[in-house]
Write a protein that holds these residues in place. Sequence first.
Motif, PDB file in Angstrom:
ATOM      1  N   PHE A 126       0.841  -1.203   0.000  1.00 21.91           N
ATOM      2  CA  PHE A 126       0.000   0.000   0.000  1.00 21.91           C
ATOM      3  C   PHE A 126       0.874   1.252   0.000  1.00 21.91           C
ATOM      4  O   PHE A 126       0.608   2.202  -0.728  1.00 21.91           O
ATOM      5  CB  PHE A 126      -0.924   0.012   1.231  1.00 21.91           C
ATOM      6  CG  PHE A 126      -2.304  -0.533   0.964  1.00 21.91           C
ATOM      7  CD1 PHE A 126      -2.478  -1.858   0.581  1.00 21.91           C
ATOM      8  CD2 PHE A 126      -3.432   0.257   1.107  1.00 21.91           C
ATOM      9  CE1 PHE A 126      -3.742  -2.376   0.335  1.00 21.91           C
ATOM     10  CE2 PHE A 126      -4.705  -0.243   0.854  1.00 21.91           C
ATOM     11  CZ  PHE A 126      -4.860  -1.557   0.475  1.00 21.91           C
ATOM     12  N   VAL A 127       1.912   1.222   0.826  1.00 18.55           N
ATOM     13  CA  VAL A 127       2.817   2.379   0.881  1.00 18.55           C
ATOM     14  C   VAL A 127       3.480   2.563  -0.483  1.00 18.55           C
ATOM     15  O   VAL A 127       3.481   3.662  -1.052  1.00 18.55           O
ATOM     16  CB  VAL A 127       3.889   2.180   1.982  1.00 18.55           C
ATOM     17  CG1 VAL A 127       4.897   3.331   1.955  1.00 18.55           C
ATOM     18  CG2 VAL A 127       3.229   2.066   3.357  1.00 18.55           C
ATOM     19  N   ALA A 152      -6.473  -3.914  -7.894  1.00 18.76           N
ATOM     20  CA  ALA A 152      -6.533  -5.091  -8.785  1.00 18.76           C
ATOM     21  C   ALA A 152      -5.123  -5.611  -9.079  1.00 18.76           C
ATOM     22  O   ALA A 152      -4.887  -6.818  -9.109  1.00 18.76           O
ATOM     23  CB  ALA A 152      -7.246  -4.731 -10.084  1.00 18.76           C
ATOM     24  N   LEU A 153      -4.191  -4.692  -9.265  1.00 13.04           N
ATOM     25  CA  LEU A 153      -2.801  -5.098  -9.486  1.00 13.04           C
ATOM     26  C   LEU A 153      -2.259  -5.822  -8.261  1.00 13.04           C
ATOM     27  O   LEU A 153      -1.661  -6.906  -8.373  1.00 13.04           O
ATOM     28  CB  LEU A 153      -1.948  -3.856  -9.792  1.00 13.04           C
ATOM     29  CG  LEU A 153      -0.448  -4.075  -9.901  1.00 13.04           C
ATOM     30  CD1 LEU A 153      -0.111  -5.006 -11.058  1.00 13.04           C
ATOM     31  CD2 LEU A 153       0.285  -2.742 -10.075  1.00 13.04           C
ATOM     32  N   LEU A 154      -2.514  -5.251  -7.094  1.00 11.57           N
ATOM     33  CA  LEU A 154      -2.026  -5.867  -5.858  1.00 11.57           C
ATOM     34  C   LEU A 154      -2.674  -7.233  -5.622  1.00 11.57           C
ATOM     35  O   LEU A 154      -1.999  -8.182  -5.204  1.00 11.57           O
ATOM     36  CB  LEU A 154      -2.299  -4.917  -4.674  1.00 11.57           C
ATOM     37  CG  LEU A 154      -1.804  -5.378  -3.306  1.00 11.57           C
ATOM     38  CD1 LEU A 154      -0.309  -5.676  -3.315  1.00 11.57           C
ATOM     39  CD2 LEU A 154      -2.128  -4.321  -2.247  1.00 11.57           C
ATOM     40  N   ARG A 155      -3.974  -7.325  -5.923  1.00  9.06           N
ATOM     41  CA  ARG A 155      -4.692  -8.594  -5.758  1.00  9.06           C
ATOM     42  C   ARG A 155      -4.022  -9.689  -6.588  1.00  9.06           C
ATOM     43  O   ARG A 155      -3.923 -10.832  -6.161  1.00  9.06           O
ATOM     44  CB  ARG A 155      -6.159  -8.401  -6.189  1.00  9.06           C
ATOM     45  CG  ARG A 155      -7.038  -9.611  -6.013  1.00  9.06           C
ATOM     46  CD  ARG A 155      -8.502  -9.254  -6.191  1.00  9.06           C
ATOM     47  NE  ARG A 155      -8.834  -8.860  -7.548  1.00  9.06           N
ATOM     48  CZ  ARG A 155      -9.984  -8.294  -7.915  1.00  9.06           C
ATOM     49  NH1 ARG A 155     -10.923  -8.061  -7.021  1.00  9.06           N
ATOM     50  NH2 ARG A 155     -10.208  -7.975  -9.158  1.00  9.06           N
ATOM     51  N   GLU A 175       0.475  11.594 -12.196  1.00  8.87           N
ATOM     52  CA  GLU A 175       1.905  11.381 -12.443  1.00  8.87           C
ATOM     53  C   GLU A 175       2.609  10.672 -11.275  1.00  8.87           C
ATOM     54  O   GLU A 175       3.386   9.738 -11.493  1.00  8.87           O
ATOM     55  CB  GLU A 175       2.542  12.756 -12.697  1.00  8.87           C
ATOM     56  CG  GLU A 175       3.586  12.846 -13.783  1.00  8.87           C
ATOM     57  CD  GLU A 175       3.522  11.808 -14.896  1.00  8.87           C
ATOM     58  OE1 GLU A 175       4.479  11.019 -14.952  1.00  8.87           O
ATOM     59  OE2 GLU A 175       2.572  11.771 -15.697  1.00  8.87           O
ATOM     60  N   ASN A 176       2.322  11.096 -10.044  1.00  3.97           N
ATOM     61  CA  ASN A 176       2.983  10.497  -8.879  1.00  3.97           C
ATOM     62  C   ASN A 176       2.617   9.038  -8.687  1.00  3.97           C
ATOM     63  O   ASN A 176       3.479   8.184  -8.456  1.00  3.97           O
ATOM     64  CB  ASN A 176       2.623  11.269  -7.595  1.00  3.97           C
ATOM     65  CG  ASN A 176       3.307  12.614  -7.548  1.00  3.97           C
ATOM     66  OD1 ASN A 176       4.326  12.820  -8.225  1.00  3.97           O
ATOM     67  ND2 ASN A 176       2.756  13.537  -6.775  1.00  3.97           N
ATOM     68  N   ALA A 177       1.307   8.766  -8.772  1.00  2.65           N
ATOM     69  CA  ALA A 177       0.841   7.394  -8.585  1.00  2.65           C
ATOM     70  C   ALA A 177       1.347   6.513  -9.723  1.00  2.65           C
ATOM     71  O   ALA A 177       1.702   5.347  -9.531  1.00  2.65           O
ATOM     72  CB  ALA A 177      -0.678   7.355  -8.517  1.00  2.65           C
ATOM     73  N   LYS A 178       1.402   7.093 -10.905  1.00  6.82           N
ATOM     74  CA  LYS A 178       1.906   6.351 -12.061  1.00  6.82           C
ATOM     75  C   LYS A 178       3.359   5.928 -11.834  1.00  6.82           C
ATOM     76  O   LYS A 178       3.724   4.768 -12.056  1.00  6.82           O
ATOM     77  CB  LYS A 178       1.809   7.254 -13.302  1.00  6.82           C
ATOM     78  CG  LYS A 178       2.338   6.614 -14.540  1.00  6.82           C
ATOM     79  CD  LYS A 178       2.322   7.570 -15.716  1.00  6.82           C
ATOM     80  CE  LYS A 178       3.277   7.017 -16.765  1.00  6.82           C
ATOM     81  NZ  LYS A 178       3.273   7.732 -18.002  1.00  6.82           N
ATOM     82  N   ASP A 183       7.540   1.942 -10.428  1.00  7.91           N
ATOM     83  CA  ASP A 183       8.605   1.521  -9.503  1.00  7.91           C
ATOM     84  C   ASP A 183       8.254   0.190  -8.833  1.00  7.91           C
ATOM     85  O   ASP A 183       9.114  -0.677  -8.643  1.00  7.91           O
ATOM     86  CB  ASP A 183       8.825   2.586  -8.412  1.00  7.91           C
ATOM     87  CG  ASP A 183       9.448   3.855  -8.982  1.00  7.91           C
ATOM     88  OD1 ASP A 183       9.952   3.824 -10.122  1.00  7.91           O
ATOM     89  OD2 ASP A 183       9.410   4.893  -8.280  1.00  7.91           O
ATOM     90  N   PHE A 184       6.983   0.052  -8.468  1.00 11.82           N
ATOM     91  CA  PHE A 184       6.506  -1.183  -7.843  1.00 11.82           C
ATOM     92  C   PHE A 184       6.722  -2.372  -8.785  1.00 11.82           C
ATOM     93  O   PHE A 184       7.202  -3.430  -8.382  1.00 11.82           O
ATOM     94  CB  PHE A 184       5.017  -1.021  -7.504  1.00 11.82           C
ATOM     95  CG  PHE A 184       4.378  -2.209  -6.854  1.00 11.82           C
ATOM     96  CD1 PHE A 184       4.543  -2.450  -5.497  1.00 11.82           C
ATOM     97  CD2 PHE A 184       3.587  -3.081  -7.599  1.00 11.82           C
ATOM     98  CE1 PHE A 184       3.939  -3.549  -4.888  1.00 11.82           C
ATOM     99  CE2 PHE A 184       2.983  -4.175  -7.000  1.00 11.82           C
ATOM    100  CZ  PHE A 184       3.153  -4.413  -5.642  1.00 11.82           C
ATOM    101  N   LEU A 185       6.396  -2.168 -10.057  1.00 15.12           N
ATOM    102  CA  LEU A 185       6.558  -3.250 -11.044  1.00 15.12           C
ATOM    103  C   LEU A 185       8.033  -3.570 -11.265  1.00 15.12           C
ATOM    104  O   LEU A 185       8.410  -4.747 -11.381  1.00 15.12           O
ATOM    105  CB  LEU A 185       5.891  -2.864 -12.368  1.00 15.12           C
ATOM    106  CG  LEU A 185       4.365  -2.740 -12.324  1.00 15.12           C
ATOM    107  CD1 LEU A 185       3.834  -2.253 -13.672  1.00 15.12           C
ATOM    108  CD2 LEU A 185       3.715  -4.072 -11.938  1.00 15.12           C
ATOM    109  N   THR A 186       8.863  -2.537 -11.302  1.00 15.43           N
ATOM    110  CA  THR A 186      10.300  -2.758 -11.456  1.00 15.43           C
ATOM    111  C   THR A 186      10.831  -3.571 -10.275  1.00 15.43           C
ATOM    112  O   THR A 186      11.588  -4.534 -10.455  1.00 15.43           O
ATOM    113  CB  THR A 186      11.040  -1.401 -11.526  1.00 15.43           C
ATOM    114  OG1 THR A 186      10.469  -0.630 -12.583  1.00 15.43           O
ATOM    115  CG2 THR A 186      12.522  -1.585 -11.792  1.00 15.43           C
TER     116      THR A 186
END
Length: 219
Positions: A126-127, A152-155, A175-178, A183-186
């Motif tokens: 979440f963070v 949905a991505l996290l699920r 932009e920030n959330a994107k 970064d999360f995917l990387t």
Amino acid sequence: MCDDALADFFCFDKISYLLGSSSRRIEVSASLQERSVLLVKGPSGSGKSTLLRVLSRLQELVDGQVFFRGVSMRSFTPQVWRSKVHYVPQKPAVFPGTVYDNLQMPYNLRMNKSKQFDLEVIQRSFVDLMLDFSIMGQNANTLSGGETARIALLRSVILKPNILLLDEPTAALDENAKQAVLDFLTGWLEKKPDRGIVLVSHADESTTFPAANILEIGG
Ligand SMILES: Nc1ncnc2c1ncn2[C@@H]1O[C@H](COP(=O)(O)OP(=O)(O)O)[C@@H](O)[C@H]1O
Ligand SMILES: [Mg+2]
């Protein structure tokens, strides 16, 4: 193509599929190595979302083969295939209930019985995804488009798939959330070897994923 099971972690060779109910037929080939990204590009209506549906076995192939580690998609049951290859639609469905229910519910399925629902991992995610943990108790139907996309991505991610098929996962985000999602995917790709992402994106993600293979459809 697709003859090197080690180099071609996920691979499809001259697969063809129909667009909607029309007779328009697309033929594409591409491969993906472990820890890497395949970027799928093309004009609107060219068949990018349909490709992801085909790769997740929600739509039939007309011809050709898809391989995971050199093993044909057809030799897996659809359930086993979909436990390895997760499709996250652009407008993901949410189940009735809270965000917590939505994240926890898949663990009630028999096929996921061996998997551990880990709230600590979720809290950290979440963070990373710039989501407020207070939405856990919120009715999932009331989430914004951007929140729904990230939940949905996290699920999917917490169920530990090998391949993520992501349809414009950042389209509903600022932009920030994107950047947080990218970064999360990387980070997800770097954490374990047996992972890969097929990413449909309008935006040019080749700066985020400079080593990505690119598949152009239509145009
Ligand atoms: N369920 C459907 N019924 C009829 N036509 C469809 C259906 N799904 C997709 N199509 C058509 O197939 C084409 C490709 O759609 P899609 O794969 O969603 O394109 P993209 O994701 O590249 O914008 C479009 O012309 C679309 O209208
Ligand atoms: Mg689409």
